[in-house]
Motif scaffolding. Structure first.
Motif, PDB file in Angstrom:
ATOM      1  N   ASP A  69       0.452 -70.665 -48.600  1.00 39.23           N
ATOM      2  CA  ASP A  69       1.786 -70.061 -48.737  1.00 39.23           C
ATOM      3  C   ASP A  69       2.062 -68.958 -47.725  1.00 39.23           C
ATOM      4  O   ASP A  69       2.745 -67.979 -48.034  1.00 39.23           O
ATOM      5  N   LEU A  70       1.528 -69.096 -46.523  1.00 35.92           N
ATOM      6  CA  LEU A  70       1.840 -68.130 -45.474  1.00 35.92           C
ATOM      7  C   LEU A  70       3.172 -68.507 -44.842  1.00 35.92           C
ATOM      8  O   LEU A  70       3.506 -69.676 -44.728  1.00 35.92           O
ATOM      9  N   ASP A  71       3.924 -67.501 -44.439  1.00 36.55           N
ATOM     10  CA  ASP A  71       5.146 -67.779 -43.689  1.00 36.55           C
ATOM     11  C   ASP A  71       4.931 -67.316 -42.251  1.00 36.55           C
ATOM     12  O   ASP A  71       3.843 -66.852 -41.890  1.00 36.55           O
ATOM     13  N   SER A  72       5.939 -67.432 -41.426  1.00 40.43           N
ATOM     14  CA  SER A  72       5.768 -67.106 -40.008  1.00 40.43           C
ATOM     15  C   SER A  72       5.439 -65.631 -39.793  1.00 40.43           C
ATOM     16  O   SER A  72       4.672 -65.287 -38.887  1.00 40.43           O
ATOM     17  N   ILE A  73       5.979 -64.755 -40.604  1.00 41.90           N
ATOM     18  CA  ILE A  73       5.668 -63.323 -40.489  1.00 41.90           C
ATOM     19  C   ILE A  73       4.215 -63.079 -40.856  1.00 41.90           C
ATOM     20  O   ILE A  73       3.516 -62.309 -40.190  1.00 41.90           O
ATOM     21  N   ASP A  74       3.734 -63.748 -41.903  1.00 41.27           N
ATOM     22  CA  ASP A  74       2.319 -63.631 -42.286  1.00 41.27           C
ATOM     23  C   ASP A  74       1.418 -64.121 -41.154  1.00 41.27           C
ATOM     24  O   ASP A  74       0.376 -63.529 -40.882  1.00 41.27           O
ATOM     25  N   ALA A  75       1.822 -65.207 -40.507  1.00 36.81           N
ATOM     26  CA  ALA A  75       1.018 -65.767 -39.418  1.00 36.81           C
ATOM     27  C   ALA A  75       0.911 -64.776 -38.261  1.00 36.81           C
ATOM     28  O   ALA A  75      -0.172 -64.574 -37.700  1.00 36.81           O
ATOM     29  N   VAL A  76       2.013 -64.122 -37.931  1.00 36.51           N
ATOM     30  CA  VAL A  76       1.999 -63.110 -36.871  1.00 36.51           C
ATOM     31  C   VAL A  76       1.102 -61.948 -37.283  1.00 36.51           C
ATOM     32  O   VAL A  76       0.301 -61.447 -36.486  1.00 36.51           O
ATOM     33  N   ASP A  77       1.218 -61.517 -38.520  1.00 34.80           N
ATOM     34  CA  ASP A  77       0.384 -60.422 -39.026  1.00 34.80           C
ATOM     35  C   ASP A  77      -1.096 -60.794 -38.968  1.00 34.80           C
ATOM     36  O   ASP A  77      -1.940 -59.978 -38.597  1.00 34.80           O
ATOM     37  N   LEU A  78      -1.411 -62.027 -39.309  1.00 30.85           N
ATOM     38  CA  LEU A  78      -2.798 -62.497 -39.238  1.00 30.85           C
ATOM     39  C   LEU A  78      -3.308 -62.455 -37.801  1.00 30.85           C
ATOM     40  O   LEU A  78      -4.428 -62.002 -37.554  1.00 30.85           O
ATOM     41  N   VAL A  79      -2.493 -62.885 -36.855  1.00 27.17           N
ATOM     42  CA  VAL A  79      -2.892 -62.864 -35.445  1.00 27.17           C
ATOM     43  C   VAL A  79      -3.159 -61.427 -34.990  1.00 27.17           C
ATOM     44  O   VAL A  79      -4.153 -61.150 -34.314  1.00 27.17           O
ATOM     45  N   VAL A  80      -2.304 -60.503 -35.387  1.00 25.95           N
ATOM     46  CA  VAL A  80      -2.495 -59.086 -35.023  1.00 25.95           C
ATOM     47  C   VAL A  80      -3.816 -58.572 -35.585  1.00 25.95           C
ATOM     48  O   VAL A  80      -4.590 -57.909 -34.890  1.00 25.95           O
ATOM     49  N   ARG A  81      -4.106 -58.901 -36.821  1.00 31.80           N
ATOM     50  CA  ARG A  81      -5.359 -58.452 -37.444  1.00 31.80           C
ATOM     51  C   ARG A  81      -6.578 -59.076 -36.759  1.00 31.80           C
ATOM     52  O   ARG A  81      -7.605 -58.427 -36.596  1.00 31.80           O
ATOM     53  N   ILE A  82      -6.459 -60.331 -36.357  1.00 34.28           N
ATOM     54  CA  ILE A  82      -7.549 -60.998 -35.635  1.00 34.28           C
ATOM     55  C   ILE A  82      -7.780 -60.294 -34.303  1.00 34.28           C
ATOM     56  O   ILE A  82      -8.917 -60.039 -33.913  1.00 34.28           O
ATOM     57  N   GLN A  83      -6.693 -59.978 -33.611  1.00 35.28           N
ATOM     58  CA  GLN A  83      -6.811 -59.270 -32.326  1.00 35.28           C
ATOM     59  C   GLN A  83      -7.499 -57.929 -32.512  1.00 35.28           C
ATOM     60  O   GLN A  83      -8.353 -57.538 -31.717  1.00 35.28           O
ATOM     61  N   GLN A  84      -7.140 -57.207 -33.570  1.00 37.86           N
ATOM     62  CA  GLN A  84      -7.740 -55.895 -33.834  1.00 37.86           C
ATOM     63  C   GLN A  84      -9.233 -56.022 -34.116  1.00 37.86           C
ATOM     64  O   GLN A  84     -10.020 -55.202 -33.651  1.00 37.86           O
ATOM     65  N   ARG A  85      -9.618 -57.018 -34.864  1.00 37.04           N
ATOM     66  CA  ARG A  85     -11.034 -57.192 -35.229  1.00 37.04           C
ATOM     67  C   ARG A  85     -11.898 -57.709 -34.093  1.00 37.04           C
ATOM     68  O   ARG A  85     -13.057 -57.357 -33.991  1.00 37.04           O
ATOM     69  N   THR A  86     -11.315 -58.567 -33.250  1.00 37.17           N
ATOM     70  CA  THR A  86     -12.117 -59.217 -32.219  1.00 37.17           C
ATOM     71  C   THR A  86     -11.943 -58.618 -30.831  1.00 37.17           C
ATOM     72  O   THR A  86     -12.789 -58.807 -29.969  1.00 37.17           O
ATOM     73  N   GLY A  87     -10.822 -57.952 -30.608  1.00 35.91           N
ATOM     74  CA  GLY A  87     -10.543 -57.405 -29.296  1.00 35.91           C
ATOM     75  C   GLY A  87     -10.047 -58.431 -28.294  1.00 35.91           C
ATOM     76  O   GLY A  87      -9.862 -58.117 -27.124  1.00 35.91           O
ATOM     77  N   ILE A  88      -9.826 -59.661 -28.749  1.00 36.47           N
ATOM     78  CA  ILE A  88      -9.334 -60.688 -27.835  1.00 36.47           C
ATOM     79  C   ILE A  88      -7.813 -60.676 -27.808  1.00 36.47           C
ATOM     80  O   ILE A  88      -7.170 -60.272 -28.764  1.00 36.47           O
ATOM     81  N   LYS A  89      -7.273 -61.102 -26.703  1.00 40.33           N
ATOM     82  CA  LYS A  89      -5.828 -61.220 -26.560  1.00 40.33           C
ATOM     83  C   LYS A  89      -5.431 -62.625 -26.969  1.00 40.33           C
ATOM     84  O   LYS A  89      -5.953 -63.608 -26.459  1.00 40.33           O
ATOM     85  N   VAL A  90      -4.528 -62.710 -27.913  1.00 37.77           N
ATOM     86  CA  VAL A  90      -4.062 -63.998 -28.413  1.00 37.77           C
ATOM     87  C   VAL A  90      -2.601 -64.157 -28.018  1.00 37.77           C
ATOM     88  O   VAL A  90      -1.807 -63.239 -28.193  1.00 37.77           O
ATOM     89  N   VAL A  91      -2.263 -65.303 -27.451  1.00 33.35           N
ATOM     90  CA  VAL A  91      -0.873 -65.591 -27.109  1.00 33.35           C
ATOM     91  C   VAL A  91      -0.354 -66.707 -28.015  1.00 33.35           C
ATOM     92  O   VAL A  91      -1.136 -67.482 -28.565  1.00 33.35           O
TER      93      VAL A  91
END
Length: 85
Positions: free
Chosen positions: A37-59
């Motif tokens: 039940d994720l929506d597009s805003i949740d998906a963006v938030d997840l990507v931001v959190r992944i970037q913060q945890r891993t230090g990788i740049k995600v496009v």
């Protein structure tokens, strides 16, 4: 370098704690939108959190074909491997 299973576990941890998704739903073949039940805003938030945890740049193009939690782990594993080169 982390394995896909370790990456999947970290993503599941974020989803369980930050998005309050029951852990039993957080399996590799869980569909992000239909099962979790994720929506597009949740998906963006997840990507931001992944970037913060891993230090990788995600496009955005990295995540175009993602449908399941396992797909997310696969993309992150690939990006981490590319970063390590």
């Amino acid at each position: 370098m982390k394995t896909k299973e370790e990456i999947l576990a970290e993503i599941a941890e974020v989803l369980a704690t930050e998005f309050e998704i029951p852990r039993e739903k957080l399996v590799a073949d869980a569909k992000l939108y239909e099962d979790l039940d994720l929506d597009s805003i949740d998906a963006v938030d997840l990507v931001v959190r992944i970037q913060q945890r891993t230090g990788i740049k995600v496009v955005a193009s990295d995540f175009k074909s993602i449908r399941t939690l396992g797909d997310v782990a696969e993309v992150i594993a690939r990006l981490l491997a590319e970063q390590a080169k």
